[in-house]
Write a protein that holds these residues in place. Sequence first.
Motif, PDB file in Angstrom:
ATOM      1  N   ILE A 113      81.781  60.913  25.146  1.00 23.81           N
ATOM      2  CA  ILE A 113      82.664  61.303  24.047  1.00 23.81           C
ATOM      3  C   ILE A 113      83.311  60.068  23.429  1.00 23.81           C
ATOM      4  N   GLY A 114      83.370  60.042  22.099  1.00 22.86           N
ATOM      5  CA  GLY A 114      84.111  59.008  21.386  1.00 22.86           C
ATOM      6  C   GLY A 114      83.501  57.625  21.443  1.00 22.86           C
ATOM      7  N   LYS A 115      82.183  57.523  21.592  1.00 18.17           N
ATOM      8  CA  LYS A 115      81.505  56.217  21.635  1.00 18.17           C
ATOM      9  C   LYS A 115      81.012  55.868  20.232  1.00 18.17           C
ATOM     10  N   LEU A 116      81.452  54.717  19.759  1.00 21.88           N
ATOM     11  CA  LEU A 116      81.074  54.257  18.419  1.00 21.88           C
ATOM     12  C   LEU A 116      80.034  53.147  18.537  1.00 21.88           C
ATOM     13  N   PHE A 117      78.955  53.248  17.744  1.00 22.28           N
ATOM     14  CA  PHE A 117      77.870  52.262  17.751  1.00 22.28           C
ATOM     15  C   PHE A 117      77.600  51.781  16.325  1.00 22.28           C
ATOM     16  N   LYS A 118      77.018  50.617  16.233  1.00 20.32           N
ATOM     17  CA  LYS A 118      76.468  50.178  14.955  1.00 20.32           C
ATOM     18  C   LYS A 118      75.151  50.922  14.741  1.00 20.32           C
ATOM     19  N   SER A 119      74.979  51.452  13.552  1.00 24.70           N
ATOM     20  CA  SER A 119      73.767  52.242  13.297  1.00 24.70           C
ATOM     21  C   SER A 119      72.495  51.427  13.465  1.00 24.70           C
ATOM     22  N   LYS A 120      72.569  50.141  13.170  1.00 20.88           N
ATOM     23  CA  LYS A 120      71.373  49.309  13.299  1.00 20.88           C
ATOM     24  C   LYS A 120      70.914  49.169  14.752  1.00 20.88           C
ATOM     25  N   ASP A 121      71.806  49.455  15.712  1.00 17.51           N
ATOM     26  CA  ASP A 121      71.439  49.392  17.129  1.00 17.51           C
ATOM     27  C   ASP A 121      70.897  50.710  17.663  1.00 17.51           C
ATOM     28  N   LEU A 122      70.988  51.771  16.889  1.00 15.08           N
ATOM     29  CA  LEU A 122      70.594  53.097  17.377  1.00 15.08           C
ATOM     30  C   LEU A 122      69.120  53.188  17.780  1.00 15.08           C
ATOM     31  N   PRO A 123      68.175  52.619  17.021  1.00 14.47           N
ATOM     32  CA  PRO A 123      66.782  52.711  17.470  1.00 14.47           C
ATOM     33  C   PRO A 123      66.563  52.137  18.864  1.00 14.47           C
ATOM     34  N   GLU A 124      67.236  51.054  19.167  1.00 13.77           N
ATOM     35  CA  GLU A 124      67.093  50.452  20.489  1.00 13.77           C
ATOM     36  C   GLU A 124      67.648  51.372  21.576  1.00 13.77           C
ATOM     37  N   PHE A 125      68.794  51.984  21.308  1.00 11.74           N
ATOM     38  CA  PHE A 125      69.369  52.933  22.260  1.00 11.74           C
ATOM     39  C   PHE A 125      68.458  54.144  22.440  1.00 11.74           C
ATOM     40  N   VAL A 126      67.974  54.687  21.346  1.00 13.29           N
ATOM     41  CA  VAL A 126      67.127  55.880  21.409  1.00 13.29           C
ATOM     42  C   VAL A 126      65.862  55.601  22.216  1.00 13.29           C
ATOM     43  N   ASN A 127      65.221  54.467  21.967  1.00 14.62           N
ATOM     44  CA  ASN A 127      64.007  54.138  22.718  1.00 14.62           C
ATOM     45  C   ASN A 127      64.289  54.010  24.207  1.00 14.62           C
ATOM     46  N   PHE A 128      65.409  53.404  24.543  1.00  9.13           N
ATOM     47  CA  PHE A 128      65.771  53.264  25.958  1.00  9.13           C
ATOM     48  C   PHE A 128      66.049  54.634  26.574  1.00  9.13           C
ATOM     49  N   GLU A 156      59.017  58.615  14.603  1.00 10.61           N
ATOM     50  CA  GLU A 156      57.636  58.367  14.995  1.00 10.61           C
ATOM     51  C   GLU A 156      57.555  57.741  16.385  1.00 10.61           C
ATOM     52  N   ASP A 157      58.610  57.046  16.794  1.00 13.77           N
ATOM     53  CA  ASP A 157      58.620  56.446  18.135  1.00 13.77           C
ATOM     54  C   ASP A 157      58.681  57.496  19.229  1.00 13.77           C
ATOM     55  N   PHE A 158      59.136  58.696  18.903  1.00 13.60           N
ATOM     56  CA  PHE A 158      59.193  59.759  19.905  1.00 13.60           C
ATOM     57  C   PHE A 158      57.817  60.049  20.489  1.00 13.60           C
ATOM     58  N   LYS A 159      56.780  59.864  19.695  1.00 15.91           N
ATOM     59  CA  LYS A 159      55.423  60.170  20.144  1.00 15.91           C
ATOM     60  C   LYS A 159      54.966  59.253  21.274  1.00 15.91           C
ATOM     61  N   PHE A 160      55.519  58.043  21.327  1.00 15.75           N
ATOM     62  CA  PHE A 160      55.133  57.109  22.379  1.00 15.75           C
ATOM     63  C   PHE A 160      55.714  57.521  23.730  1.00 15.75           C
ATOM     64  N   PHE A 161      56.873  58.153  23.714  1.00 14.76           N
ATOM     65  CA  PHE A 161      57.545  58.525  24.953  1.00 14.76           C
ATOM     66  C   PHE A 161      57.353  59.991  25.318  1.00 14.76           C
ATOM     67  N   LYS A 213      52.319  64.066  20.031  1.00 13.75           N
ATOM     68  CA  LYS A 213      51.223  63.474  19.272  1.00 13.75           C
ATOM     69  C   LYS A 213      50.416  64.524  18.508  1.00 13.75           C
ATOM     70  N   LYS A 214      50.467  65.752  18.971  1.00 13.58           N
ATOM     71  CA  LYS A 214      49.752  66.825  18.291  1.00 13.58           C
ATOM     72  C   LYS A 214      50.536  67.392  17.115  1.00 13.58           C
ATOM     73  N   VAL A 215      51.809  67.008  17.026  1.00 12.97           N
ATOM     74  CA  VAL A 215      52.666  67.510  15.954  1.00 12.97           C
ATOM     75  C   VAL A 215      52.452  66.665  14.707  1.00 12.97           C
ATOM     76  N   LYS A 216      52.258  67.314  13.583  1.00 14.89           N
ATOM     77  CA  LYS A 216      51.983  66.583  12.345  1.00 14.89           C
ATOM     78  C   LYS A 216      53.156  65.728  11.934  1.00 14.89           C
ATOM     79  N   ARG A 217      54.340  66.281  12.018  1.00 17.30           N
ATOM     80  CA  ARG A 217      55.529  65.542  11.602  1.00 17.30           C
ATOM     81  C   ARG A 217      56.679  65.850  12.540  1.00 17.30           C
ATOM     82  N   VAL A 218      57.194  64.818  13.183  1.00 20.31           N
ATOM     83  CA  VAL A 218      58.287  64.970  14.134  1.00 20.31           C
ATOM     84  C   VAL A 218      59.599  64.779  13.387  1.00 20.31           C
TER      85      VAL A 218
END
Length: 432
Positions: free
Chosen positions: A350-365, A162-167, A172-177
Amino acid sequence: MCTRVGPWRAESTAVLPAPPLVNGPPPRRDPARSRRHPAGSLGFAARGTAGRKRRAQSVIVEGSVSLATRNESCPVKFESQIHGEIFRIKSNQLTNCKNHILEFKENILHLQNKSKSTREELTKAFNALQYEVMQRENQSRNLDEEKLDTVSEGETASNIFEDFKFFLPHLKKVKRVYPKVIISQGKTGVSFAVGIPTVSRGNHTYLKQTLNSIVTRVTPQEEEDSVVIVSVADSNEDYVKSVVDMVKQRFKRQVKSGSLEVISVPDFFYPSILYEEPADDSQRTKRWRMKQVLDFSVLMAYAYPKATYYLQLEDDIIAKEMYFTKLTEFVRNMTSNNWFSIQFSVLGFIGKLFKSKDLPEFVNFFLMFYKERPIDLLLDQIFHIKMCDVEEAPEKCLKREEEIRIQYKPSLFQHVGLHSSLPGREQRLKKI
């Protein structure tokens, strides 16, 4: 008004002179008349003179009294005039003061009204934001209930989409992203999710050998505790079909167990600028990088709720023997959990490991700056922004960055792709 005494008013205040007395011998009288009035003439004259004297004295006394009265009343009237003037001045000052107070009061009321209006606007904006958040929560809560055609039975919905709609305003016209899920058993709750985005490279493909090294060089226990996600980020339906067919034929066991999934990114995810014909090679390269950032963001968002850790790979690499065993042992033997990334390869993303809980912050950035930088440079910058103070020395920041961006040696993945996903470009960087 007090009557001014002076030469020009002397006739009104001076003492009237007495009639002049006759000096010298009295005039001769007719004896006959004298005999007729022997005493009357003298008595009359005497009385007339005495009367005139009394009148003159009366005039003198009255004039004196009148003058005295006027002279005594003049200071009283003058003092009254002064008091009246002072009262008038004070009245004017009081009136001006009242006017200033009224004007000040009006200004205060105006400011209060303006402040109230501002508070109301802020309150409306905050309420609108709360409403938007509630709507988003309600939508995400109902994702599983809607059972859309593109959602498999075991799919776990992710609020992050849902955060994709802000960026990306066009969404925003798509019912479900959400990406299209093609192959999935809805596997979640594992330790590791491995993401592999892929696009068509024309007559060249490396995906089969990449998947073969990834899914075959793990133990049964490691396979059970992980899920590999292939994201087809290509609008070419023939390429999508070829990937799905290859996965189903070559990796039947992994597909059946749910350890291997295939999704595709719908065209509506991308802004219209990516479909326009570029004017030159520079624009073509920039748009290719923009799309790559979006592709990686979609894959991260999809993998976010599935596992504890997320490993980013590409579709033209080969994993080394026992790569997964070495990776898991290294993560579990970490003495500190204060890290953002572990790099199992130095090349690109390639080969970058992240904590999943940090992924939303990375994606938004990434979504915020997808037009500005390639994905690997954005990763460098988010670490720099989060960990470095503006005024501190770069050396101090670099040392702290090394503590949270941990480099594993030797690398566990080898880049083998010669033909880049960017048409007409060759990628000869193979050394890790």
